[in-house]
Design a protein around this motif. Structure first.
Motif, PDB file in Angstrom:
ATOM      1  N   ALA A  31       0.827  -1.205   0.000  1.00 13.70           N
ATOM      2  CA  ALA A  31       0.000   0.000   0.000  1.00 13.70           C
ATOM      3  C   ALA A  31       0.855   1.246   0.000  1.00 13.70           C
ATOM      4  CB  ALA A  31      -0.931   0.007   1.212  1.00 13.70           C
ATOM      5  N   ALA A  32       1.930   1.246   0.769  1.00 15.00           N
ATOM      6  CA  ALA A  32       2.805   2.412   0.815  1.00 15.00           C
ATOM      7  C   ALA A  32       3.444   2.639  -0.541  1.00 15.00           C
ATOM      8  CB  ALA A  32       3.874   2.225   1.885  1.00 15.00           C
ATOM      9  N   ALA A  33       3.712   1.567  -1.259  1.00 14.54           N
ATOM     10  CA  ALA A  33       4.317   1.718  -2.573  1.00 14.54           C
ATOM     11  C   ALA A  33       3.323   2.256  -3.590  1.00 14.54           C
ATOM     12  CB  ALA A  33       4.856   0.364  -3.052  1.00 14.54           C
ATOM     13  N   LEU A  34       2.022   1.965  -3.392  1.00 16.46           N
ATOM     14  CA  LEU A  34       1.014   2.398  -4.357  1.00 16.46           C
ATOM     15  C   LEU A  34       0.503   3.807  -4.094  1.00 16.46           C
ATOM     16  CD1 LEU A  34      -1.186  -0.806  -4.628  1.00 16.46           C
ATOM     17  CD2 LEU A  34       0.322   0.132  -6.373  1.00 16.46           C
ATOM     18  N   VAL A  35       0.162   4.113  -2.856  1.00 18.17           N
ATOM     19  CA  VAL A  35      -0.455   5.393  -2.535  1.00 18.17           C
ATOM     20  C   VAL A  35       0.589   6.489  -2.599  1.00 18.17           C
ATOM     21  CG1 VAL A  35      -1.652   6.716  -0.757  1.00 18.17           C
ATOM     22  CG2 VAL A  35      -2.203   4.315  -1.103  1.00 18.17           C
ATOM     23  N   GLY A  36       0.298   7.517  -3.377  1.00 18.47           N
ATOM     24  CA  GLY A  36       1.188   8.662  -3.440  1.00 18.47           C
ATOM     25  C   GLY A  36       2.377   8.471  -4.355  1.00 18.47           C
ATOM     26  N   THR A  37       2.340   7.483  -5.241  1.00 25.65           N
ATOM     27  CA  THR A  37       3.448   7.260  -6.153  1.00 25.65           C
ATOM     28  C   THR A  37       3.003   7.567  -7.574  1.00 25.65           C
ATOM     29  OG1 THR A  37       4.208   5.495  -4.725  1.00 25.65           O
ATOM     30  CG2 THR A  37       5.160   5.581  -6.919  1.00 25.65           C
ATOM     31  N   PRO A  38       3.411   8.712  -8.131  1.00 23.46           N
ATOM     32  CA  PRO A  38       2.992   9.054  -9.478  1.00 23.46           C
ATOM     33  C   PRO A  38       3.729   8.233 -10.522  1.00 23.46           C
ATOM     34  CG  PRO A  38       4.533  10.680  -8.667  1.00 23.46           C
ATOM     35  CD  PRO A  38       4.265   9.713  -7.536  1.00 23.46           C
ATOM     36  N   ALA A  39       3.093   8.067 -11.686  1.00 25.37           N
ATOM     37  CA  ALA A  39       3.761   7.406 -12.792  1.00 25.37           C
ATOM     38  C   ALA A  39       4.940   8.258 -13.261  1.00 25.37           C
ATOM     39  CB  ALA A  39       2.771   7.172 -13.935  1.00 25.37           C
ATOM     40  N   SER A  40       4.745   9.562 -13.294  1.00 24.32           N
ATOM     41  CA  SER A  40       5.837  10.496 -13.561  1.00 24.32           C
ATOM     42  C   SER A  40       5.413  11.850 -13.037  1.00 24.32           C
ATOM     43  CB  SER A  40       6.153  10.578 -15.060  1.00 24.32           C
ATOM     44  OG  SER A  40       5.179  11.332 -15.732  1.00 24.32           O
ATOM     45  N   GLY A  41       6.365  12.666 -12.623  1.00 22.62           N
ATOM     46  CA  GLY A  41       6.063  13.980 -12.078  1.00 22.62           C
ATOM     47  C   GLY A  41       5.335  14.866 -13.064  1.00 22.62           C
ATOM     48  N   ALA A  42       5.605  14.713 -14.355  1.00 22.27           N
ATOM     49  CA  ALA A  42       4.986  15.568 -15.375  1.00 22.27           C
ATOM     50  C   ALA A  42       3.478  15.384 -15.415  1.00 22.27           C
ATOM     51  CB  ALA A  42       5.585  15.251 -16.738  1.00 22.27           C
ATOM     52  N   LEU A  49       2.935  14.818  -5.560  1.00 22.96           N
ATOM     53  CA  LEU A  49       1.671  14.107  -5.457  1.00 22.96           C
ATOM     54  C   LEU A  49       1.280  13.959  -3.997  1.00 22.96           C
ATOM     55  CD1 LEU A  49      -0.572  12.440  -6.838  1.00 22.96           C
ATOM     56  CD2 LEU A  49       0.923  10.479  -6.630  1.00 22.96           C
ATOM     57  N   PRO A  50       0.118  14.471  -3.608  1.00 25.12           N
ATOM     58  CA  PRO A  50      -0.292  14.321  -2.211  1.00 25.12           C
ATOM     59  C   PRO A  50      -0.681  12.878  -1.909  1.00 25.12           C
ATOM     60  CG  PRO A  50      -2.063  15.294  -3.484  1.00 25.12           C
ATOM     61  CD  PRO A  50      -0.869  15.189  -4.400  1.00 25.12           C
ATOM     62  N   ASP A  51      -0.470  12.465  -0.682  1.00 25.11           N
ATOM     63  CA  ASP A  51      -0.890  11.146  -0.217  1.00 25.11           C
ATOM     64  C   ASP A  51      -2.364  11.265   0.169  1.00 25.11           C
ATOM     65  OD1 ASP A  51      -1.361   8.711   0.914  1.00 25.11           O
ATOM     66  OD2 ASP A  51       0.214   8.868   2.423  1.00 25.11           O
ATOM     67  N   LEU A  52      -3.257  10.935  -0.742  1.00 25.05           N
ATOM     68  CA  LEU A  52      -4.686  11.123  -0.507  1.00 25.05           C
ATOM     69  C   LEU A  52      -5.235  10.183   0.557  1.00 25.05           C
ATOM     70  CD1 LEU A  52      -5.909  11.756  -4.148  1.00 25.05           C
ATOM     71  CD2 LEU A  52      -5.492  13.430  -2.340  1.00 25.05           C
ATOM     72  N   ALA A  53      -4.549   9.105   0.848  1.00 21.39           N
ATOM     73  CA  ALA A  53      -5.023   8.171   1.872  1.00 21.39           C
ATOM     74  C   ALA A  53      -5.061   8.830   3.249  1.00 21.39           C
ATOM     75  CB  ALA A  53      -4.150   6.928   1.910  1.00 21.39           C
ATOM     76  N   THR A  54      -4.189   9.790   3.488  1.00 21.25           N
ATOM     77  CA  THR A  54      -4.132  10.463   4.788  1.00 21.25           C
ATOM     78  C   THR A  54      -4.375  11.959   4.667  1.00 21.25           C
ATOM     79  OG1 THR A  54      -1.735  10.731   4.579  1.00 21.25           O
ATOM     80  CG2 THR A  54      -2.526   8.762   5.736  1.00 21.25           C
ATOM     81  N   ALA A  55      -4.737  12.419   3.482  1.00 26.75           N
ATOM     82  CA  ALA A  55      -4.876  13.853   3.226  1.00 26.75           C
ATOM     83  C   ALA A  55      -6.052  14.475   3.976  1.00 26.75           C
ATOM     84  CB  ALA A  55      -5.048  14.102   1.728  1.00 26.75           C
ATOM     85  N   ASP A  56      -5.931  15.767   4.235  1.00 24.76           N
ATOM     86  CA  ASP A  56      -6.987  16.509   4.918  1.00 24.76           C
ATOM     87  C   ASP A  56      -7.943  17.140   3.904  1.00 24.76           C
ATOM     88  OD1 ASP A  56      -5.609  18.682   3.869  1.00 24.76           O
ATOM     89  OD2 ASP A  56      -4.909  19.406   5.804  1.00 24.76           O
ATOM     90  N   VAL A 121      -9.521   2.907  -5.694  1.00 26.43           N
ATOM     91  CA  VAL A 121      -9.666   4.097  -6.515  1.00 26.43           C
ATOM     92  C   VAL A 121      -8.273   4.542  -6.935  1.00 26.43           C
ATOM     93  CG1 VAL A 121     -10.454   6.503  -6.544  1.00 26.43           C
ATOM     94  CG2 VAL A 121     -11.775   4.761  -5.342  1.00 26.43           C
ATOM     95  N   ARG A 122      -8.138   4.888  -8.206  1.00 23.49           N
ATOM     96  CA  ARG A 122      -6.844   5.313  -8.742  1.00 23.49           C
ATOM     97  C   ARG A 122      -6.953   6.734  -9.303  1.00 23.49           C
ATOM     98  NH1 ARG A 122      -3.610   1.027  -8.829  1.00 23.49           N
ATOM     99  NH2 ARG A 122      -4.573  -1.041  -8.793  1.00 23.49           N
ATOM    100  N   PRO A 123      -6.171   7.666  -8.740  1.00 27.70           N
ATOM    101  CA  PRO A 123      -6.095   8.994  -9.352  1.00 27.70           C
ATOM    102  C   PRO A 123      -5.463   8.853 -10.742  1.00 27.70           C
ATOM    103  CG  PRO A 123      -5.164   9.018  -7.134  1.00 27.70           C
ATOM    104  CD  PRO A 123      -5.392   7.576  -7.507  1.00 27.70           C
ATOM    105  N   ALA A 124      -5.831   9.709 -11.685  1.00 27.11           N
ATOM    106  CA  ALA A 124      -5.291   9.638 -13.038  1.00 27.11           C
ATOM    107  C   ALA A 124      -3.776   9.804 -13.044  1.00 27.11           C
ATOM    108  CB  ALA A 124      -5.952  10.692 -13.922  1.00 27.11           C
ATOM    109  N   HIS A 125      -3.247  10.502 -12.038  1.00 28.68           N
ATOM    110  CA  HIS A 125      -1.804  10.762 -11.992  1.00 28.68           C
ATOM    111  C   HIS A 125      -1.024   9.659 -11.284  1.00 28.68           C
ATOM    112  CE1 HIS A 125      -3.728  12.956  -8.586  1.00 28.68           C
ATOM    113  NE2 HIS A 125      -2.779  12.369  -7.902  1.00 28.68           N
TER     114      HIS A 125
END
Length: 147
Positions: A31-42, A49-56, A121-125
């Protein structure tokens, strides 16, 4: 009355915390490897990329208008984050790692997404996170509560 007999009175927050702890125990590394890991910064605009799992609520609010997808039994369905609504502030139990304010997020779905279920759920980024959805008042939308 035993703890088991009194289990019906367990708070929603305690249930969510327990579920999160269980999920973390089962796949913390993955989970740590998946959440908040963008495919590329661009792909993320600023590259951060914010960590939406713990985001406010503020971090989620910054995501309004962004595309997501949800994995259902029928396949991936496109979602659009359309609103974030703050709830009441946390009480005196709030501390490190605890959101200071509950909030709801509402997504518009491209196809029907059955509610009252937890989906990946997967963010597009990039990244992925489990979210439990409830039905929304409007057809074609689903809601999640973050406490």
């Amino acid at each position: 009355m035993t703890r088991l007999q009194n289990s019906h009175s367990t708070s929603r927050r305690a249930f969510i915390a327990g579920a999160a702890a269980g999920a973390a125990a089962l796949g913390a590394g993955k989970a740590a490897a998946l959440v908040g890991t963008p495919a590329s910064g661009a792909e993320c605009g600023s590259g951060a990329l914010p960590d939406l799992a713990t985001a406010d609520v503020d971090t989620w609010s910054d995501q309004i208008g962004r595309a997501f997808s949800v994995e259902t039994a029928a396949g991936a369905i496109s979602l659009l984050l359309v609103s974030v609504a703050p709830g009441r502030a946390a009480g005196p139990h709030a501390g490190p790692g605890v959101r200071t304010r509950a909030f709801t997020v509402t997504f518009k779905a491209a196809a029907e997404v059955p509610a009252d279920r937890t989906y990946v759920v997967r963010p597009a980024h990039g990244g992925a996170l489990p979210i439990h959805f409830s039905p929304a008042a409007e057809p074609g939308k689903i809601v999640a509560l973050f406490a």
